[in-house]
Design an enzyme around this catalytic site. Structure first.
Site, PDB file in Angstrom:
ATOM      1  N   THR A 147       0.832  -1.209   0.000  1.00  0.00           N
ATOM      2  CA  THR A 147       0.000   0.000   0.000  1.00  0.00           C
ATOM      3  C   THR A 147       0.865   1.258   0.000  1.00  0.00           C
ATOM      4  O   THR A 147       0.728   2.140  -0.854  1.00  0.00           O
ATOM      5  CB  THR A 147      -0.913  -0.004   1.254  1.00  0.00           C
ATOM      6  OG1 THR A 147      -1.638  -1.232   1.271  1.00  0.00           O
ATOM      7  CG2 THR A 147      -1.868   1.168   1.257  1.00  0.00           C
ATOM      8  N   VAL A 148       1.777   1.339   0.954  1.00  0.00           N
ATOM      9  CA  VAL A 148       2.577   2.575   1.098  1.00  0.00           C
ATOM     10  C   VAL A 148       3.631   2.665  -0.014  1.00  0.00           C
ATOM     11  O   VAL A 148       3.838   3.740  -0.601  1.00  0.00           O
ATOM     12  CB  VAL A 148       3.238   2.641   2.497  1.00  0.00           C
ATOM     13  CG1 VAL A 148       4.036   3.930   2.647  1.00  0.00           C
ATOM     14  CG2 VAL A 148       2.174   2.559   3.597  1.00  0.00           C
ATOM     15  N   VAL A 180       3.810   7.473  12.661  1.00  0.00           N
ATOM     16  CA  VAL A 180       2.721   7.846  13.586  1.00  0.00           C
ATOM     17  C   VAL A 180       1.718   8.724  12.834  1.00  0.00           C
ATOM     18  O   VAL A 180       2.094   9.744  12.240  1.00  0.00           O
ATOM     19  CB  VAL A 180       3.255   8.616  14.810  1.00  0.00           C
ATOM     20  CG1 VAL A 180       2.101   9.000  15.734  1.00  0.00           C
ATOM     21  CG2 VAL A 180       4.289   7.807  15.563  1.00  0.00           C
ATOM     22  N   GLY A 218       0.111   8.446  10.080  1.00  0.00           N
ATOM     23  CA  GLY A 218       0.159   8.477   8.609  1.00  0.00           C
ATOM     24  C   GLY A 218       0.492   9.822   8.007  1.00  0.00           C
ATOM     25  O   GLY A 218       1.622  10.302   8.111  1.00  0.00           O
ATOM     26  N   GLY A 223     -12.633  -2.219   4.125  1.00  0.00           N
ATOM     27  CA  GLY A 223     -11.182  -2.234   3.949  1.00  0.00           C
ATOM     28  C   GLY A 223     -10.426  -1.410   4.982  1.00  0.00           C
ATOM     29  O   GLY A 223      -9.220  -1.218   4.866  1.00  0.00           O
ATOM     30  N   LYS A 247       2.498   3.662  18.507  1.00  0.00           N
ATOM     31  CA  LYS A 247       2.568   5.067  18.091  1.00  0.00           C
ATOM     32  C   LYS A 247       2.731   5.989  19.302  1.00  0.00           C
ATOM     33  O   LYS A 247       3.504   6.958  19.247  1.00  0.00           O
ATOM     34  CB  LYS A 247       1.306   5.424  17.299  1.00  0.00           C
ATOM     35  CG  LYS A 247       1.229   4.690  15.958  1.00  0.00           C
ATOM     36  CD  LYS A 247      -0.147   4.835  15.328  1.00  0.00           C
ATOM     37  CE  LYS A 247      -0.259   4.081  14.021  1.00  0.00           C
ATOM     38  NZ  LYS A 247      -1.646   3.995  13.526  1.00  0.00           N
ATOM     39  N   GLY A 271      -3.550   5.027   4.823  1.00  0.00           N
ATOM     40  CA  GLY A 271      -3.964   5.023   3.415  1.00  0.00           C
ATOM     41  C   GLY A 271      -2.779   5.272   2.500  1.00  0.00           C
ATOM     42  O   GLY A 271      -1.765   5.836   2.904  1.00  0.00           O
TER      43      GLY A 271
HETATM   44  P1  NAP Z   1       1.766  -3.913   2.909  1.00  0.00           P
HETATM   45  O1  NAP Z   1       0.683  -3.401   2.032  1.00  0.00           O
HETATM   46  O2  NAP Z   1       1.603  -5.233   3.536  1.00  0.00           O
HETATM   47  O3  NAP Z   1       3.097  -3.866   2.065  1.00  0.00           O
HETATM   48  C1  NAP Z   1       4.305  -4.440   2.465  1.00  0.00           C
HETATM   49  C2  NAP Z   1       5.006  -4.901   1.216  1.00  0.00           C
HETATM   50  O4  NAP Z   1       6.291  -5.386   1.575  1.00  0.00           O
HETATM   51  C3  NAP Z   1       4.253  -6.030   0.501  1.00  0.00           C
HETATM   52  O5  NAP Z   1       4.148  -5.725  -0.850  1.00  0.00           O
HETATM   53  C4  NAP Z   1       5.152  -7.230   0.735  1.00  0.00           C
HETATM   54  O6  NAP Z   1       5.179  -8.157  -0.315  1.00  0.00           O
HETATM   55  C5  NAP Z   1       6.501  -6.572   0.832  1.00  0.00           C
HETATM   56  N1  NAP Z   1       7.474  -7.424   1.513  1.00  0.00           N
HETATM   57  C6  NAP Z   1       7.289  -8.213   2.594  1.00  0.00           C
HETATM   58  N2  NAP Z   1       8.447  -8.831   2.917  1.00  0.00           N
HETATM   59  C7  NAP Z   1       9.358  -8.420   2.019  1.00  0.00           C
HETATM   60  C8  NAP Z   1      10.711  -8.698   1.832  1.00  0.00           C
HETATM   61  N3  NAP Z   1      11.365  -9.536   2.621  1.00  0.00           N
HETATM   62  N4  NAP Z   1      11.351  -8.101   0.802  1.00  0.00           N
HETATM   63  C9  NAP Z   1      10.691  -7.257  -0.012  1.00  0.00           C
HETATM   64  N5  NAP Z   1       9.383  -6.952   0.105  1.00  0.00           N
HETATM   65  C10 NAP Z   1       8.733  -7.521   1.128  1.00  0.00           C
HETATM   66  O7  NAP Z   1       2.056  -2.885   4.069  1.00  0.00           O
HETATM   67  P2  NAP Z   1       1.814  -1.313   4.040  1.00  0.00           P
HETATM   68  O8  NAP Z   1       0.441  -1.047   4.498  1.00  0.00           O
HETATM   69  O9  NAP Z   1       2.301  -0.760   2.765  1.00  0.00           O
HETATM   70  O10 NAP Z   1       2.770  -0.857   5.250  1.00  0.00           O
HETATM   71  C11 NAP Z   1       4.156  -0.686   5.082  1.00  0.00           C
HETATM   72  C12 NAP Z   1       4.705   0.017   6.319  1.00  0.00           C
HETATM   73  O11 NAP Z   1       4.070   1.271   6.456  1.00  0.00           O
HETATM   74  C13 NAP Z   1       4.460  -0.723   7.625  1.00  0.00           C
HETATM   75  O12 NAP Z   1       5.555  -0.503   8.474  1.00  0.00           O
HETATM   76  C14 NAP Z   1       3.225  -0.045   8.185  1.00  0.00           C
HETATM   77  O13 NAP Z   1       3.142  -0.127   9.589  1.00  0.00           O
HETATM   78  C15 NAP Z   1       3.490   1.386   7.745  1.00  0.00           C
HETATM   79  N6  NAP Z   1       2.307   2.215   7.643  1.00  0.00           N
HETATM   80  C16 NAP Z   1       1.273   1.830   6.864  1.00  0.00           C
HETATM   81  C17 NAP Z   1       0.161   2.658   6.756  1.00  0.00           C
HETATM   82  C18 NAP Z   1      -0.984   2.294   5.868  1.00  0.00           C
HETATM   83  O14 NAP Z   1      -1.917   3.084   5.763  1.00  0.00           O
HETATM   84  N7  NAP Z   1      -0.965   1.152   5.208  1.00  0.00           N
HETATM   85  C19 NAP Z   1       0.118   3.866   7.486  1.00  0.00           C
HETATM   86  C20 NAP Z   1       1.210   4.244   8.255  1.00  0.00           C
HETATM   87  C21 NAP Z   1       2.299   3.401   8.336  1.00  0.00           C
HETATM   88  P3  NAP Z   1       3.982  -9.196  -0.574  1.00  0.00           P
HETATM   89  O15 NAP Z   1       2.984  -8.381  -1.325  1.00  0.00           O
HETATM   90  O16 NAP Z   1       4.620 -10.246  -1.357  1.00  0.00           O
HETATM   91  O17 NAP Z   1       3.512  -9.632   0.787  1.00  0.00           O
HETATM   92  N1  HSE Z   2      -4.053   0.140  11.077  1.00  0.00           N
HETATM   93  C1  HSE Z   2      -3.794   1.521  11.303  1.00  0.00           C
HETATM   94  C2  HSE Z   2      -5.087   2.262  11.626  1.00  0.00           C
HETATM   95  C3  HSE Z   2      -3.158   2.187  10.103  1.00  0.00           C
HETATM   96  O1  HSE Z   2      -6.172   1.689  11.596  1.00  0.00           O
HETATM   97  O2  HSE Z   2      -4.994   3.447  11.936  1.00  0.00           O
HETATM   98  C4  HSE Z   2      -1.688   1.912   9.989  1.00  0.00           C
HETATM   99  O3  HSE Z   2      -0.986   2.551  11.038  1.00  0.00           O
END
Ligand code: NAP
Ligand code: HSE
Length: 428
Positions: free
Chosen positions: A15-16, A134, A136, A189, A207, A304
């Site tokens: 996602t990110v 923290v 987003g 979602g 956070k 997001g």
């Molecule tokens: P995500 O959608 O699960 O994406 C993580 C990606 O990393 C996936 O594509 C995954 O591949 C890949 N991956 C896993 N292991 C790997 C490896 N060994 N080598 C290379 N790629 C690898 O997670 P996300 O939501 O983007 O979150 C990423 C980070 O941002 C996390 O630390 C999360 O806490 C933080 N964050 C997220 C949000 C949010 O809104 N989503 C907000 C704030 C912070 P696969 O597709 O093959 O599993």
């Molecule tokens: N799962 C978190 C939330 C987003 O619902 O706020 C990623 O930090």
């Protein structure tokens, strides 16, 4: 930096990661005037090349070998958006040791191992930025570290988990029970397939540990945070809270008191007049109280694709400017104090309590005397309704030390006239 270009490696294309790719594409034309330099993605590390190629990125950038990143001396900035502890931790440390700057969104890692990572960055004189970890898209790490640096911050309180805020909003506005609101959050979602980290308060705990460390200049880790989730909250509690002029919110609370730092995450009743009470749906907000600035609040999208990428790319741009001016490593760990962290039993709070008791003379007097015997002062005591031989009562206490409240609770649980303690929720 070579030929006025800075090279980036993206680790993870979820996602990110995809959001970062898109925002960098959108900013392409403005980079030179904005930063004095151009940024290029040189490598994207993924697990599954085929899956990643289907996401509309330049397939020539993809690799599934970490060596292709760490051995590439042209890469100046490594952006870790894989998440979790390993291999993210090893990749970040190796990147810093290899003289690369690092940007990450990884709260899990920073809340546990922030010191190790920041020490590594300091040793190599490189930037290690984590604004997106923290809340987003909301700017809060940089404001705490820099813009509000002239303050002694006494309190940071946040709605820092969008999933639980969405669930509580639905329970409040549409009278849903927890399970129904969670099912809706999953369907839309907001909640992940395994929502445990959100609904049990663990995501918010990570956070608030990061926020407290920065706000109070003293290290607080995930395991220091007393954490309770929202699974026991019912629509009845929310309704009673509303009757009392309060909302129910999952709050991350960090206070710097003369006796030590209080840090916790739990559902709380909060007065409807407080700015945090009207933060609804999946929005996040962080309320900060400083001795010079007074009260401030930061509000917006806490998660997001694009909101989170906004924070990550903001960090990348900052690193880029520091590379241009040859001053990476100047914003470093700000934990120069070593403040005591209070134990859970020492934390002071007000409490809302809902009980089912036998409906007969002397019961209310017995309940109030238990509180009195344990030094718990009562602010409100209301009999809400009768059901058969039982009466439902609601008690709100004055501020009390958790130890004294728990002693009362243990005593009340063992009284035959008390049939059920239906809810215990702290009051902000
Ligand atoms: P995500 O959608 O699960 O994406 C993580 C990606 O990393 C996936 O594509 C995954 O591949 C890949 N991956 C896993 N292991 C790997 C490896 N060994 N080598 C290379 N790629 C690898 O997670 P996300 O939501 O983007 O979150 C990423 C980070 O941002 C996390 O630390 C999360 O806490 C933080 N964050 C997220 C949000 C949010 O809104 N989503 C907000 C704030 C912070 P696969 O597709 O093959 O599993
Ligand atoms: N799962 C978190 C939330 C987003 O619902 O706020 C990623 O930090």
């Amino acid at each position: 930096m070579k030929d006025n270009k800075i090279q980036i490696a993206l680790l993870g294309l979820g996602t990110v990661g995809l959001g970062v790719y898109k925002v960098l594409e959108k900013q392409k034309e403005e980079m030179l005037p904005k930063l004095g330099v151009e940024l290029e993605i040189r490598k994207i590390l993924v697990r599954d090349l085929k899956k990643a190629a289907s996401k509309g990125v330049d397939a020539g950038l993809l690799t599934n070998h970490w060596e292709d990143v760490i051995r590439d001396d042209a890469i100046d900035i490594v952006v870790e958006v894989i998440g979790g502890m390993e291999p993210a931790r090893t990749y970040i440390l190796e990147a810093l040791q290899a003289g690369k700057n690092v940007v990450t969104a990884n709260k899990d890692l920073i809340a546990v191992d922030g010191k190790v990572l920041m020490d590594a960055a300091k040793q190599s004189g490189k930037d290690f930025f984590f604004e997106a970890s923290v809340a987003g898209g909301i700017p809060i790490i940089r404001p705490l570290k820099q813009s509000l640096e002239a303050n002694h911050i006494s309190e940071v309180v946040g709605i820092i988990n969008g999933t639980t805020n969405f669930i509580l909003t639905k329970m409040t506005e549409e009278n849903m029970e927890f399970s129904e609101a969670l099912a809706l959050a999953t369907h839309l979602g907001y909640a992940e397939a395994d929502p445990t980290a959100d609904i049990d308060g663990l995501d918010a705990a990570r956070k608030v540990a990061i926020l407290a460390s920065i706000a109070f200049n003293s290290r607080v880790t995930f395991e220091d945070v007393y954490t309770e989730g929202i699974t026991k909250i019912t629509s009845r509690d929310i309704r009673y809270a509303r009757e009392m002029g309060c909302a129910v919110k999952l709050l991350g609370v960090a206070r710097n008191t003369p006796e030590g730092i209080e840090v916790s995450v739990h559902p709380m009743l909060i007065d409807s007049d407080h700015p945090l009470a009207s933060v609804n749906d999946s929005f996040n907000a962080v309320f900060v109280r400083g001795d010079a600035v007074g009260d401030t609040m930061f509000y917006g999208r806490g998660a997001g694709e694009l909101p989170t990428a906004s924070a990550v790319v903001g960090d990348i741009f900052d690193v880029a400017k520091n590379i241009v001016f040859n001053c990476t490593g100047h914003v470093n760990c700000t934990c120069y104090k070593n403040l005591r962290i209070k134990k859970r039993e020492e934390i002071v709070s007000r409490y809302f309590m809902r009980l089912q008791v036998e409906d007969r003379p002397g019961v209310l007097a017995a309940v109030t005397s238990v509180f009195g015997d344990n030094n718990v002062s009562i602010e409100q005591f209301i009999q809400k309704r009768k059901k058969g031989t039982l009466a439902e009562i609601v008690v709100i206490t004055e501020e009390v030390i958790e130890r004294n409240f728990n002693d009362s609770l243990e005593h009340l649980k063992n009284m035959p006239m008390i049939k059920e303690i239906s809810a215990v929720i702290r009051v902000y």
